[in-house]
Motif scaffolding. Structure first.
Motif, short mmCIF file in Angstrom:
data_model
loop_
_atom_site.label_atom_id
_atom_site.label_comp_id
_atom_site.label_asym_id
_atom_site.label_seq_id
_atom_site.Cartn_x
_atom_site.Cartn_y
_atom_site.Cartn_z
N SER A 223 2.40 -4.15 -12.38
CA SER A 223 1.56 -5.36 -12.43
C SER A 223 0.44 -5.22 -11.41
O SER A 223 0.68 -5.07 -10.21
CB SER A 223 2.40 -6.61 -12.15
N LEU A 224 -0.79 -5.23 -11.92
CA LEU A 224 -1.95 -5.14 -11.04
C LEU A 224 -2.30 -6.54 -10.54
O LEU A 224 -2.03 -7.53 -11.23
CB LEU A 224 -3.15 -4.59 -11.82
N LYS A 225 -2.88 -6.57 -9.35
CA LYS A 225 -3.37 -7.87 -8.87
C LYS A 225 -4.89 -7.76 -8.73
O LYS A 225 -5.41 -7.56 -7.64
CB LYS A 225 -2.73 -8.19 -7.51
N PRO A 226 -5.59 -7.87 -9.85
CA PRO A 226 -7.03 -7.68 -9.79
C PRO A 226 -7.75 -8.87 -9.14
O PRO A 226 -7.36 -10.01 -9.35
CB PRO A 226 -7.46 -7.53 -11.25
N GLU A 227 -8.75 -8.52 -8.34
CA GLU A 227 -9.59 -9.56 -7.73
C GLU A 227 -10.96 -8.91 -7.56
O GLU A 227 -11.07 -7.67 -7.59
CB GLU A 227 -9.04 -9.96 -6.36
N GLU A 228 -12.00 -9.71 -7.39
CA GLU A 228 -13.31 -9.09 -7.19
C GLU A 228 -13.33 -8.50 -5.79
O GLU A 228 -13.11 -9.21 -4.80
CB GLU A 228 -14.46 -10.08 -7.38
N ILE A 229 -13.56 -7.23 -5.72
CA ILE A 229 -13.51 -6.55 -4.43
C ILE A 229 -14.65 -5.55 -4.31
O ILE A 229 -15.06 -4.94 -5.31
CB ILE A 229 -12.13 -5.88 -4.23
N ASP A 230 -15.14 -5.40 -3.10
CA ASP A 230 -16.28 -4.51 -2.86
C ASP A 230 -15.83 -3.04 -2.91
O ASP A 230 -14.81 -2.67 -2.31
CB ASP A 230 -16.85 -4.87 -1.47
N LEU A 231 -16.60 -2.26 -3.61
CA LEU A 231 -16.32 -0.82 -3.73
C LEU A 231 -16.16 -0.18 -2.35
O LEU A 231 -15.23 0.61 -2.12
CB LEU A 231 -17.49 -0.18 -4.50
N SER A 232 -17.03 -0.55 -1.42
CA SER A 232 -16.98 0.08 -0.09
C SER A 232 -15.68 -0.27 0.64
O SER A 232 -15.14 0.56 1.39
CB SER A 232 -18.16 -0.36 0.77
N THR A 233 -15.17 -1.47 0.40
CA THR A 233 -13.92 -1.86 1.06
C THR A 233 -12.78 -0.95 0.59
O THR A 233 -11.95 -0.49 1.39
CB THR A 233 -13.59 -3.34 0.70
N ILE A 234 -12.77 -0.70 -0.71
CA ILE A 234 -11.73 0.18 -1.26
C ILE A 234 -11.84 1.57 -0.64
O ILE A 234 -10.86 2.15 -0.18
CB ILE A 234 -11.88 0.28 -2.80
N VAL A 235 -13.08 2.07 -0.61
CA VAL A 235 -13.28 3.43 -0.10
C VAL A 235 -12.87 3.50 1.38
O VAL A 235 -12.20 4.45 1.80
CB VAL A 235 -14.75 3.87 -0.31
N ARG A 236 -13.23 2.47 2.15
CA ARG A 236 -12.90 2.50 3.58
C ARG A 236 -11.38 2.53 3.78
O ARG A 236 -10.86 3.27 4.60
CB ARG A 236 -13.50 1.29 4.30
N SER A 237 -10.66 1.72 2.99
CA SER A 237 -9.19 1.71 3.10
C SER A 237 -8.63 3.10 2.84
O SER A 237 -7.74 3.58 3.54
CB SER A 237 -8.54 0.78 2.09
N ALA A 238 -9.18 3.74 1.79
CA ALA A 238 -8.67 5.06 1.41
C ALA A 238 -8.96 6.07 2.51
O ALA A 238 -8.10 6.88 2.86
CB ALA A 238 -9.32 5.49 0.10
N VAL A 239 -10.17 6.00 3.05
CA VAL A 239 -10.55 6.96 4.10
C VAL A 239 -9.62 6.79 5.30
O VAL A 239 -9.13 7.78 5.88
CB VAL A 239 -12.03 6.76 4.50
N GLU A 240 -9.32 5.54 5.62
CA GLU A 240 -8.43 5.28 6.76
C GLU A 240 -7.06 5.93 6.55
O GLU A 240 -6.52 6.56 7.45
CB GLU A 240 -8.25 3.76 6.86
N SER A 241 -6.53 5.80 5.33
CA SER A 241 -5.20 6.38 5.07
C SER A 241 -5.25 7.90 5.07
O SER A 241 -4.26 8.55 5.42
CB SER A 241 -4.65 5.98 3.71
N SER A 242 -6.36 8.48 4.61
CA SER A 242 -6.40 9.93 4.45
C SER A 242 -6.83 10.67 5.71
O SER A 242 -6.63 11.88 5.81
CB SER A 242 -7.35 10.31 3.32
N GLU A 243 -7.46 9.95 6.61
CA GLU A 243 -8.00 10.61 7.80
C GLU A 243 -7.00 11.55 8.50
O GLU A 243 -7.35 12.69 8.81
CB GLU A 243 -8.52 9.57 8.80
N PRO A 244 -5.75 11.10 8.71
CA PRO A 244 -4.82 12.00 9.40
C PRO A 244 -4.65 13.34 8.69
O PRO A 244 -4.62 14.40 9.33
CB PRO A 244 -3.50 11.21 9.40
#
Ligand code: ADP
Length: 399
Positions: A223-244
């Motif tokens: 079950s997805l929880k879709p909401e209007e979200i900024d592309l950059s916010t998604i990318v920043r979250s991903a970068v944070e997780s992958s940085e290590p």
């Protein structure tokens, strides 16, 4: 592969054109193709290239007569099972009939021909032929299906072995860590061990979560929880997780974001998971000290996220398969990393659940890879004022 819906051929052999035309008119119906031969030789030529449901042979022909032609047909692998109806002028005597049956006739029809009787008999053979074609097509389909099942079964067995292997490594590491933890008294060493064990637990958790996600998607239960979200916010979250991961491999990561706020209708966690996965793969399949680039932009009504690395690349012939569950590129040299081949399958399914697409591009082994995700954009909010100078939205993060 046999096509059960292909037209059915029948063969008419008669030295007189008017007889051929009359017989064709009598037997023709939708889905039938009439092959006409004016002599036995011509008929044999046609039989070399066509499969035929029924042959109607005139007995008396100059040169090779109907009986001789039938004997040739019986001696030929391709033609020997074709039912033959002989067309005779007047009542054939018993002796001749006997010869005809010996040569392989299934029936005799006398001229003048009774149209309904000939049509009825011929239709039985056409129907039988079609049924046989259907059975052959079903047999071929079943054989192909059995091959697919065998391949899937083999795949699954290999996958279970791989999964065992993937889980055993962290379990062994955690077991070893626990053993040492009991013996170490130095708090620095203890913390170090704990961190190592936590990383292993994290690794196992990811594997188990991915497996559960794949099965949930397969059953339509995610079950997805879709909401209007900024592309950059998604990318920043991903970068944070992958940085290590990126840092520990000594790679350099560059991230380019759009100036505008690009609204997507997306599940933040799941979309970040998609981009994280691509970044982690880029880190994983690139030899130490490599370069990973992430660009997020808008093209028309689509958001485009590309993750490019200068790593081991993917051979062209395997690019079509890597989004399938359990698919991994055949190692051609020493493998950089192990894995289960479920990450990209999950990524693809999540992207598709968001109405998007994913593709890969690589010029081949050791030529790096680019993964491109496209997602529908719901709104673009241009920034109120221009940014201060400097390349907008570009950050260099040397590890
Ligand atoms: P895993 O990494 O666990 O094997 P994935 O589904 O994430 O599974 O990837 C499938 C396969 O695709 C990998 O095994 C690898 O061979 C190939 N692959 C994925 N990303 C890259 C990349 N950035 N560069 C080269 N190969 C890649």
């Amino acid at each position: 592969m046999t096509d059960a819906t292909a037209p059915v051929n029948f063969l008419l052999v008669d030295d007189l054109e008017e007889n051929l035309v009359a017989l064709e008119a009598l037997l023709q119906r939708d889905g039938l193709v009439c092959l006409k031969a004016r002599s036995g030789e011509e008929a044999l030529e046609l039989l070399l290239v066509h499969d035929v449901a029924l042959a109607l042979l005139d007995v008396q022909m100059p040169g090779m007569d109907g009986f001789q032609l039938a004997e040739f047909m019986r001696g030929n692998e391709r033609a020997k099972h074709i039912p033959i109806i002989f067309v005779t002028a007047g009542s054939a005597d018993g002796q001749r009939r006997f010869r005809g049956y010996e040569a392989g006739a299934v029936d005799f029809i006398q001229k003048p021909i009774e149209a309904d009787i000939l049509r009825g008999k011929a239709n039985v053979f056409f129907d039988l032929y079609q049924q046989r074609q259907q059975i052959i097509a079903q047999r071929d389909a079943l054989a192909a299906y059995a091959d697919q099942l065998k391949a899937a079964d083999k795949h699954k067995t290999e996958f279970i072995a791989m999964l065992g292997h993937e889980l055993r490594n962290p379990i062994m590491a955690i077991g070893g860590g626990l053993y040492l933890l009991k013996r170490r008294t130095d708090p620095v060493q203890q913390r170090d061990l704990q961190e190592k064990m936590e990383r292993q637990v994290g690794h196992m958790t990811r594997i188990v979560e991915d497996l559960l996600d794949i099965s949930r998607i397969g059953q339509g239960k995610i079950s997805l929880k879709p909401e209007e979200i900024d592309l950059s916010t998604i990318v920043r979250s991903a970068v944070e997780s992958s940085e290590p991961h990126i840092e520990s491999a000594g790679h350099t990561l560059s991230v380019e974001l759009p100036d505008a706020r690009v609204g997507l209708m997306a599940d933040h966690t799941r979309m970040a998971q998609v981009v994280t996965n691509l970044l982690n793969n880029a880190a994983k399949y690139t030899p130490a000290g490599g370069r990973v680039e992430l660009v997020a932009a808008v093209a028309g009504d689509q958001a485009v996220i590309t993750v490019t690395d200068n790593g081991i690349g993917i051979p062209k012939e395997q690019q079509g398969q890597i989004f399938e569950v359990f698919a991994q590129v055949e190692p051609t040299g020493p493998t950089l990393q192990s894995g289960l081949g479920i990450g990209l399958a999950l990524v693809k399914q999540l992207v598709e659940l968001h109405g998007g697409t994913i593709g890969v591009q690589s010029e081949g082994l050791n030529k790096g890879s680019t993964f491109t995700v496209r997602l529908p954009v719901v709104a673009v909010h241009e920034p109120a004022a221009p940014r201060p100078k400097g390349p907008p939205g570009v950050s260099e993060m040397p590890a």
